[in-house]
Structures are given as C-alpha cells and as structure tokens.
Design a protein around this motif. Structure first.
Motif, PDB file in Angstrom:
ATOM      1  N   LEU A  65       0.863  -1.181   0.000  1.00 39.35           N
ATOM      2  CA  LEU A  65       0.000   0.000   0.000  1.00 39.35           C
ATOM      3  C   LEU A  65       0.899   1.230   0.000  1.00 39.35           C
ATOM      4  CD1 LEU A  65      -2.616   1.623   0.360  1.00 39.35           C
ATOM      5  CD2 LEU A  65      -2.490   1.145   2.819  1.00 39.35           C
ATOM      6  N   VAL A  66       0.666   2.128  -0.942  1.00 36.18           N
ATOM      7  CA  VAL A  66       1.427   3.376  -1.030  1.00 36.18           C
ATOM      8  C   VAL A  66       0.453   4.525  -0.809  1.00 36.18           C
ATOM      9  CG1 VAL A  66       3.043   4.758  -2.376  1.00 36.18           C
ATOM     10  CG2 VAL A  66       2.949   2.273  -2.714  1.00 36.18           C
ATOM     11  N   PHE A  67       0.777   5.388   0.150  1.00 37.48           N
ATOM     12  CA  PHE A  67      -0.114   6.476   0.526  1.00 37.48           C
ATOM     13  C   PHE A  67       0.184   7.742  -0.272  1.00 37.48           C
ATOM     14  CE2 PHE A  67       0.383   3.728   4.220  1.00 37.48           C
ATOM     15  CZ  PHE A  67      -0.931   3.500   4.599  1.00 37.48           C
ATOM     16  N   GLN A  68      -0.770   8.662  -0.212  1.00 32.89           N
ATOM     17  CA  GLN A  68      -0.558   9.967  -0.838  1.00 32.89           C
ATOM     18  C   GLN A  68       0.546  10.744  -0.112  1.00 32.89           C
ATOM     19  OE1 GLN A  68      -3.967  12.530  -0.724  1.00 32.89           O
ATOM     20  NE2 GLN A  68      -3.083  14.052  -2.087  1.00 32.89           N
ATOM     21  N   GLU A  69       0.499  10.710   1.218  1.00 35.15           N
ATOM     22  CA  GLU A  69       1.541  11.358   2.005  1.00 35.15           C
ATOM     23  C   GLU A  69       2.649  10.343   2.245  1.00 35.15           C
ATOM     24  OE1 GLU A  69       1.722  14.493   2.803  1.00 35.15           O
ATOM     25  OE2 GLU A  69      -0.213  14.920   1.857  1.00 35.15           O
ATOM     26  N   SER A  70       3.739  10.494   1.528  1.00 30.94           N
ATOM     27  CA  SER A  70       4.805   9.492   1.547  1.00 30.94           C
ATOM     28  C   SER A  70       5.764   9.763   2.700  1.00 30.94           C
ATOM     29  CB  SER A  70       5.576   9.505   0.226  1.00 30.94           C
ATOM     30  OG  SER A  70       4.691   9.339  -0.858  1.00 30.94           O
ATOM     31  N   PHE A  71       5.998   8.758   3.510  1.00 32.41           N
ATOM     32  CA  PHE A  71       6.939   8.874   4.620  1.00 32.41           C
ATOM     33  C   PHE A  71       8.258   8.246   4.200  1.00 32.41           C
ATOM     34  CE2 PHE A  71       9.212   7.567   8.341  1.00 32.41           C
ATOM     35  CZ  PHE A  71       8.972   8.558   9.278  1.00 32.41           C
ATOM     36  N   LEU A  72       9.327   9.042   4.248  1.00 22.12           N
ATOM     37  CA  LEU A  72      10.667   8.535   3.984  1.00 22.12           C
ATOM     38  C   LEU A  72      11.521   8.748   5.227  1.00 22.12           C
ATOM     39  CD1 LEU A  72      11.288   9.910   0.365  1.00 22.12           C
ATOM     40  CD2 LEU A  72      10.369   7.683   1.036  1.00 22.12           C
ATOM     41  N   PHE A  73      12.498   7.859   5.414  1.00 18.64           N
ATOM     42  CA  PHE A  73      13.355   7.930   6.580  1.00 18.64           C
ATOM     43  C   PHE A  73      14.535   8.864   6.326  1.00 18.64           C
ATOM     44  CE2 PHE A  73      11.111   3.929   6.884  1.00 18.64           C
ATOM     45  CZ  PHE A  73      10.721   3.906   8.217  1.00 18.64           C
ATOM     46  N   ALA A  74      15.066   9.435   7.399  1.00 22.55           N
ATOM     47  CA  ALA A  74      16.224  10.323   7.288  1.00 22.55           C
ATOM     48  C   ALA A  74      17.473   9.474   7.090  1.00 22.55           C
ATOM     49  CB  ALA A  74      16.348  11.195   8.532  1.00 22.55           C
ATOM     50  N   ASP A  75      17.566   8.883   5.912  1.00 19.89           N
ATOM     51  CA  ASP A  75      18.669   7.985   5.568  1.00 19.89           C
ATOM     52  C   ASP A  75      18.925   8.135   4.080  1.00 19.89           C
ATOM     53  OD1 ASP A  75      20.594   5.953   5.681  1.00 19.89           O
ATOM     54  OD2 ASP A  75      19.395   4.773   7.076  1.00 19.89           O
ATOM     55  N   SER A  76      19.818   7.333   3.550  1.00 18.90           N
ATOM     56  CA  SER A  76      20.139   7.433   2.124  1.00 18.90           C
ATOM     57  C   SER A  76      18.968   6.945   1.280  1.00 18.90           C
ATOM     58  CB  SER A  76      21.388   6.612   1.807  1.00 18.90           C
ATOM     59  OG  SER A  76      21.119   5.228   1.970  1.00 18.90           O
ATOM     60  N   VAL A  77      18.966   7.356   0.014  1.00 18.29           N
ATOM     61  CA  VAL A  77      17.939   6.893  -0.914  1.00 18.29           C
ATOM     62  C   VAL A  77      17.992   5.373  -1.009  1.00 18.29           C
ATOM     63  CG1 VAL A  77      17.154   6.938  -3.307  1.00 18.29           C
ATOM     64  CG2 VAL A  77      17.994   9.037  -2.234  1.00 18.29           C
ATOM     65  N   GLU A  78      19.196   4.826  -1.094  1.00 20.13           N
ATOM     66  CA  GLU A  78      19.348   3.375  -1.203  1.00 20.13           C
ATOM     67  C   GLU A  78      18.733   2.666  -0.004  1.00 20.13           C
ATOM     68  OE1 GLU A  78      22.887  -0.029  -1.333  1.00 20.13           O
ATOM     69  OE2 GLU A  78      23.360   2.069  -1.753  1.00 20.13           O
ATOM     70  N   GLU A  79      19.001   3.171   1.205  1.00 17.70           N
ATOM     71  CA  GLU A  79      18.468   2.522   2.392  1.00 17.70           C
ATOM     72  C   GLU A  79      16.950   2.627   2.428  1.00 17.70           C
ATOM     73  OE1 GLU A  79      18.975   0.140   5.709  1.00 17.70           O
ATOM     74  OE2 GLU A  79      20.448   0.801   4.209  1.00 17.70           O
ATOM     75  N   ASN A  80      16.400   3.741   1.956  1.00 16.34           N
ATOM     76  CA  ASN A  80      14.952   3.891   1.900  1.00 16.34           C
ATOM     77  C   ASN A  80      14.322   2.923   0.912  1.00 16.34           C
ATOM     78  OD1 ASN A  80      13.366   6.215   3.374  1.00 16.34           O
ATOM     79  ND2 ASN A  80      15.447   6.997   3.028  1.00 16.34           N
ATOM     80  N   THR A  95      22.646   9.702  -1.503  1.00 17.32           N
ATOM     81  CA  THR A  95      22.198  10.973  -0.958  1.00 17.32           C
ATOM     82  C   THR A  95      21.344  10.730   0.288  1.00 17.32           C
ATOM     83  OG1 THR A  95      22.190  11.971  -3.152  1.00 17.32           O
ATOM     84  CG2 THR A  95      20.953  13.103  -1.431  1.00 17.32           C
ATOM     85  N   VAL A  96      21.700  11.389   1.379  1.00 19.97           N
ATOM     86  CA  VAL A  96      20.941  11.256   2.614  1.00 19.97           C
ATOM     87  C   VAL A  96      19.791  12.261   2.597  1.00 19.97           C
ATOM     88  CG1 VAL A  96      21.013  11.454   5.127  1.00 19.97           C
ATOM     89  CG2 VAL A  96      22.952  10.451   3.891  1.00 19.97           C
ATOM     90  N   LEU A  97      18.597  11.749   2.789  1.00 21.54           N
ATOM     91  CA  LEU A  97      17.401  12.593   2.758  1.00 21.54           C
ATOM     92  C   LEU A  97      17.158  13.227   4.117  1.00 21.54           C
ATOM     93  CD1 LEU A  97      15.043  10.145   0.818  1.00 21.54           C
ATOM     94  CD2 LEU A  97      16.587  11.885  -0.114  1.00 21.54           C
ATOM     95  N   GLY A  98      16.461  14.339   4.129  1.00 17.60           N
ATOM     96  CA  GLY A  98      16.067  14.961   5.381  1.00 17.60           C
ATOM     97  C   GLY A  98      14.968  14.161   6.043  1.00 17.60           C
ATOM     98  N   GLU A  99      14.628  14.536   7.280  1.00 14.90           N
ATOM     99  CA  GLU A  99      13.582  13.825   8.006  1.00 14.90           C
ATOM    100  C   GLU A  99      12.285  13.827   7.217  1.00 14.90           C
ATOM    101  OE1 GLU A  99      11.645  13.714  12.504  1.00 14.90           O
ATOM    102  OE2 GLU A  99      12.773  15.456  11.819  1.00 14.90           O
ATOM    103  N   ARG A 100      11.677  12.645   7.103  1.00 15.61           N
ATOM    104  CA  ARG A 100      10.459  12.435   6.320  1.00 15.61           C
ATOM    105  C   ARG A 100      10.671  12.743   4.833  1.00 15.61           C
ATOM    106  NH1 ARG A 100       5.483  12.066   8.995  1.00 15.61           N
ATOM    107  NH2 ARG A 100       5.667  12.059  11.251  1.00 15.61           N
ATOM    108  N   GLY A 101      11.935  12.854   4.404  1.00 20.12           N
ATOM    109  CA  GLY A 101      12.216  13.114   2.996  1.00 20.12           C
ATOM    110  C   GLY A 101      11.974  14.550   2.587  1.00 20.12           C
ATOM    111  N   GLN A 147       6.870  10.793  -3.569  1.00 17.11           N
ATOM    112  CA  GLN A 147       5.885   9.786  -3.967  1.00 17.11           C
ATOM    113  C   GLN A 147       6.517   8.713  -4.846  1.00 17.11           C
ATOM    114  OE1 GLN A 147       2.532  11.868  -5.720  1.00 17.11           O
ATOM    115  NE2 GLN A 147       1.470  11.956  -3.739  1.00 17.11           N
ATOM    116  N   ARG A 148       7.397   9.117  -5.737  1.00 19.68           N
ATOM    117  CA  ARG A 148       8.014   8.128  -6.632  1.00 19.68           C
ATOM    118  C   ARG A 148       8.997   7.224  -5.894  1.00 19.68           C
ATOM    119  NH1 ARG A 148       9.889  11.743 -11.574  1.00 19.68           N
ATOM    120  NH2 ARG A 148       9.434  13.465 -10.148  1.00 19.68           N
ATOM    121  N   VAL A 149       9.733   7.780  -4.921  1.00 24.86           N
ATOM    122  CA  VAL A 149      10.619   6.925  -4.115  1.00 24.86           C
ATOM    123  C   VAL A 149       9.779   5.937  -3.297  1.00 24.86           C
ATOM    124  CG1 VAL A 149      12.271   6.904  -2.210  1.00 24.86           C
ATOM    125  CG2 VAL A 149      12.482   8.621  -4.007  1.00 24.86           C
TER     126      VAL A 149
END
Length: 606
Positions: A437-452, A485-491, A500-502
């Motif tokens: 399930l992929v939501f409209q509000e996408s939650f990403l972790f404050a980690d690298s793109v690869e780790e996410n 690339t390390v993303l900020g908190e919640r991306g 959304q695409r990640v």
C-alpha cells in the motif's frame, strides 16, 4: 485478528491491593526477570552489612584496648596496635569490595530491566493494530518507552542494599543487646516512628507521583507535535501559540513535581532528624551508665556506631519506599500499554501464491464511531492482473477500504479474500510480502535513498527495475550523491512528487502481487504518471487498485469502482459510468476543473 492482552503484573490493580503490596509485587517481578545479577548485588550488600557491624565492634575494641590505655597509661602493646590496624584494614577492604559488587550489579540489574521493558514495549507497539497508534499521541508513546521505563526501574538501585541491610539490622540489634540492653531499648524506640513516617509518606505521595508521570507524557506529546509540524507552525505563524501551549503543559508538570517536592521536603528532613534524636538520647543515657560503672567507654562507642548503622538502613529503606510509589505508577502506565490488544497470527496460516492475486470483498462493514458507518455493505471483485480505479467523494471511505484490503485494520463485518484465501487465514509475512500500500503522504526515513529503497535487505541492483518503473531513476541520478544521498527527516529535501516516486519504488522492490495506491501519484506530473501506469501494466505482474481523482489516471484503468455511501454504487469503464451515473459524471467534471486550476503546480519530471 485482535487478541486481547492482559496486564502482566498485579500493578494493574494497585488501587485494590494497596501501594506497598503492589510495590512488593513490582520488586518481585524485577527479581524474577533478572535473578542472577540481582543475587550477586545482594551478596555484595550482605558482605558490606557484615563488615559494617564488624567495623563497629572493632571500633569499640580499639577504644578499650588502644585509645583508652594510651590516654590513661601511655603504654600500649605494639602487637595489639598492629593487630587492630590489620583488623581495620581487612574490614575496610571487605566492606569496599561489598560496596563495589553491590553497586555494579544493582546497576546491571537496573539496565537489563530497562532493556527488557523497552523491548517489550517496542515489540508490543509493532504488534498492536493501527487503531491503537491512532488513539495515542506519539509523544505519549515515546514517554512510555523512555521516561516511564526509567522511573519504573529506579527502585531497583536501592533494593539489593535494602535487602542486604536486613542482615545488618539483625546483626546490629544483636550486638546492641549484647553490649547494653538498656541502650538498645532507648535506641530502638526511634524505629517505630521512622516506619510510621515512611508509611504515611508512601500513601501521600502516590497520587502526586501519578499526576507527574501523566504531565510528563503531556509535555512530550505537545513537544513532538510542534517539532513534527514545524512547517505548519511556521506557515501559519503559530510559534507564539505553540510556545504558550508548551508553557501551560510545562507549568502543570512543574506544579505536579512541586507537590511531590513539598512532600519530600518534609519527609526527608524529618527522617534524618529522628536518628539524631536517638543519638542524643543514647549519648545522654550512656554517659550516665558509664558514671555508674555499668558500661565502658568502648562499649558506648560501639553502641553509638551500631545505632548509626541502624539509622542508615532505615534511611536507605526510606529511599526505597520513597521511590516505590513512582515506580508503581510508571510500571502501571507501561502495563496499560502491554495490555492493549495485539494482532493474533492465524492458527494454520496459509501462504499466498506468487502470481497476480484476485480480490473478493463481500458485504464489508466498518465504522470508526458506533452508528456512523464508513463502509456499509461494500462488495466488489478484482480479477488477477487487473488495474482498477477507485473513485469517490472526499470522506467516502476510500483510504479506509485500502487499509482493510491489506490487513492494517479489521472489518467489523464482512469478508475479504485475497488469492482465494480469507485475509484472516493468510500468514502475516506472506501478506506483507505479496501486498503493498502506497499512501498519498509518503513517509521517507532520514537515511540514504538506497536505504529507503532496500532497507539493506536486497542488493541495490535488484531495486533498479522498481526505480525505473516508478520513473524515479532520472532525478535520483541527478541528486548530489545519487543513491547515497541522505534525505532529510520524512524526505523533506525532496519535492512532493519525488517523495511519492521513491515511496512507490520502495513498494515495487518487493514485487507485490497486489498493489494498492491511495492517490499515491497525485503530486506527479500527469505525463510521468501515465508512464508509471503503462509500465505497471506492461512489466509488473500484479493486480492494482488505484485511488484516483485525475481523469487521466481514471481513464487508464481497466475498470472503475464508484464508491458512494459506503457501498460500490457502480462499476464499469470510465466512459460507461460517465454516461450512466450523473453523480459520477458531476464528480469527474469537478476533478477536471480542479486539474485545470492546478495545472503547473505538480512536480516537473526531474
């Protein structure tokens, strides 16, 4: 399915059993959980207690055999002097070893108990249903796992000492009686008063201690909301409002702590004063006893030292009783969490097949508030490999239906089958691996793109296909460090469409056989979205349900489900529904007007 939890300890019925009895139950629970380091700590305390009494006896002997002869005759046998020195050194060394052993292993017991409780809480958080997390502020959940745990186990630190001091009290009382029964009676009269004071304080402090723990949770919740909603706070200029809200909660916490502090400010000085009054009484009576010849100076010194030892255990026990109500309250809050319903695994779980999954929903009912149904007899089917759009007005229950389909929440009535298997019979691991399930509000972790994308579970090369299908490869390549690339908190360092695409790529990495998109591409450019859906059709072997409000997205689906008043009011192609369902046609026209008004605000194709 939910399984009702039960409190793991009598702490849950503290008000019925009494604070002290409940406190004893808490202590016994800790001892049973980590008996080995606790037993070593008590052994160290026992050594200390024995040597403390031995030191008092040695001090009395030194007074009679060394100090008094030296002051009166000026002649002391050197062998006696060296013997007393050796006795003092041995007693001091053993006493120090006991202290070190007791403190170290008491700390080990305390830290291990913290680990145990935090592990139980976090595991329980993982196993509780989504409804539990929605009913609790995040700050409160964090407070349970942090502050409550620390307060709950604080009582462990004085516990081994207190138990070891039982022997100290026994040895000291015996030595007191042997030295002088009259002084023993005088000194021991102090202890009933100290015990009564301890009991009075314990009863009075329990309520304020509970209020303090609640206030800590309130402050944590407000602080977490303010930090988490920093963008909203700054956008609406709510800084002053949030500061004031936190100030009010902090003042309430201060007042609650002041109430506890006031009780302690009376209790502790009084508890310290009582032994000193006993010392004065013993010194007065002892001086008279020496004048009558009934007592030697050394024996009086020994009695004074023993009484000091006796008052010290009472002070330690007082600290134990002082901490006990706070620990009872904190552990009670923890046990309330551990008693929450958890998801129960099926008795004979069934694995889902590794093929596009059919879905059948029959007479589904669900409501958040009793008497206000969100879904009221919803029924439909999805054929294997079909891409279906779910359309409905805001608040129609689309997101709730998506959560029900992948087992995040349980329906009140009705049935859901996936791949021919009732959802409650599916093995949880299989359900999670075969559905996404992929939501409209996408939650990403404050980690690298690869780790996410991979969470370290699959090689990055295995994720490249998912990244391409999500049309995320181009903008990821253009990032400063690419996949590293390390993303900020919640991306927050990515745009809405990029997040959304990640998130979509992260779901596709698992190659799900049922994909549910809850408006998951709403911030993506329509042309990019079209390429994403075309790619899913052509390359991904999955069944897809897409919540959509863009006409372009709806038109790309094989079929449309029109959700209205908690039921599927109509199903068919987009063109058929426009022609046969006036309400659907009006909604679509509103969508088109909204799309024209918002044209140009979606993300570009980076």
């Amino acid at each position: 399915m939910l399984m009702t939890g039960t409190p793991t300890d009598p702490v849950a019925v503290a008000t019925e059993t009494g604070s002290f009895r409940t406190g004893v139950a808490v202590l016994w629970r800790y001892i049973k959980t980590h008996p080995k380091p606790f037993a070593i700590a008590v052994t160290g305390s026992t050594i200390y207690a024995s040597m403390a009494v031995g030191g008092a006896v040695v001090l009395g002997r030194i007074t009679d055999t060394v100090f008094e002869p030296a002051l009166t005759d000026g002649d002391v046998d050197p062998a006696t002097v060296w013997g007393t020195v050796a006795a003092v050194v041995i007693v001091a060394a053993l006493r120090s070893a006991g202290v070190i052993t007791r403190r170290y292993y008491a700390a080990v017991t305390s830290r291990r108990m913290q680990v145990t409780l935090r592990t139980q809480i976090t595991d329980h958080y993982i196993n509780t249903p989504l409804s539990f997390h929605r009913s609790k502020p995040t700050g409160e959940l964090l407070a349970h796992a942090d502050t409550d745990v620390e307060v709950a186990v604080e009582v462990i630190n004085p516990l081994p000492f207190s138990l070891g001091l039982v022997l100290l009290i026994a040895f000291s009382v015996i030595a007191l009686i042997v030295a002088d029964p009259v002084l023993a009676i005088v000194g021991l009269l102090v202890f009933p008063a100290m015990a009564g004071l301890n009991r009075y304080y314990t009863k009075r402090v329990e309520g304020p201690a509970e209020k303090t723990q609640q206030r800590i949770g309130d402050v944590s919740s407000i602080a977490h909301e303010s930090y988490d909603g920093a963008l909203v706070v700054k956008t609406l200029g709510l800084e002053t409002h949030e500061v004031r809200r936190l100030e009010v909660a902090a003042l309430r916490l201060r007042d609650a702590r002041m109430d506890v502090g006031k009780l302690r400010s009376v209790f502790e000085p009084t508890l310290d004063a009582l032994p000193n009054l006993g010392v004065i009484a013993i010194l007065s009576v002892g001086g008279w006893r020496i004048s009558t010849g009934a007592l030697t100076t050394g024996e009086l010194v020994q009695v004074m030292a023993l009484f000091t030892l006796l008052s010290f255990p009472m002070r330690v026990v007082g600290f134990l009783l002082e901490e006990m109500p706070r620990s009872v309250v904190a552990l009670g809050r923890i046990d309330e969490v551990l008693a929450a319903d958890v998801m129960q695994d099926p008795i004979d779980p069934i694995e889902l097949p590794d093929v596009p999954l059919a879905v059948a929903v029959s007479n589904l009912h669900f409501e958040f508030v009793a008497g206000e149904p969100v879904l009221d007899g919803c029924s439909f089917t999805l054929r294997p490999g079909e891409i279906v759009a779910l359309v409905g007005a805001t608040g129609a229950g689309k997101s709730t239906l998506c959560e029900l389909l992948i087992g995040l929440v349980d329906a009140d009535r009705g049935s859901i089958t996936i791949g021919g298997v009732a959802i409650e019979r599916i093995a949880p691991a299989s359900l999670r691996s075969q559905t996404a399930l992929v939501f409209q509000e996408s939650f990403l972790f404050a980690d690298s793109v690869e780790e996410n994308l991979t969470f370290g579970e699959v090689p990055l090369a295995a994720a490249e296909r998912a990244v391409h299908l999500a049309q995320a490869d181009r903008f990821i390549t253009n990032l400063e460090a690419g996949h590293n690339t390390v993303l900020g908190e919640r991306g927050v360092t990515l745009s809405g469409g990029q997040r959304q695409r990640v998130a979509l790529a992260r779901a596709l990495v698992r190659n799900p056989r049922l994909l549910v998109l809850d408006d998951a591409t709403s911030a993506v450019d329509p042309t990019v979205e079209a390429r994403i859906l075309d790619g899913l059709k052509a390359e991904l072997q999955t069944t897809a349900l897409i919540v959509a409000h863009r006409v372009s997205t709806i038109a790309l689906a094989d079929r449309v489900l029109f959700l209205r008043d908690g039921v599927i009011a109509a199903t068919g192609s987009h063109a058929d529904l426009v022609a046969s369902e006036p309400e659907y046609a009006a909604m679509v026209q509103a969508y088109e007007a909204e799309a024209e008004a918002e044209s140009g605000v979606v993300d570009d194709d980076l």
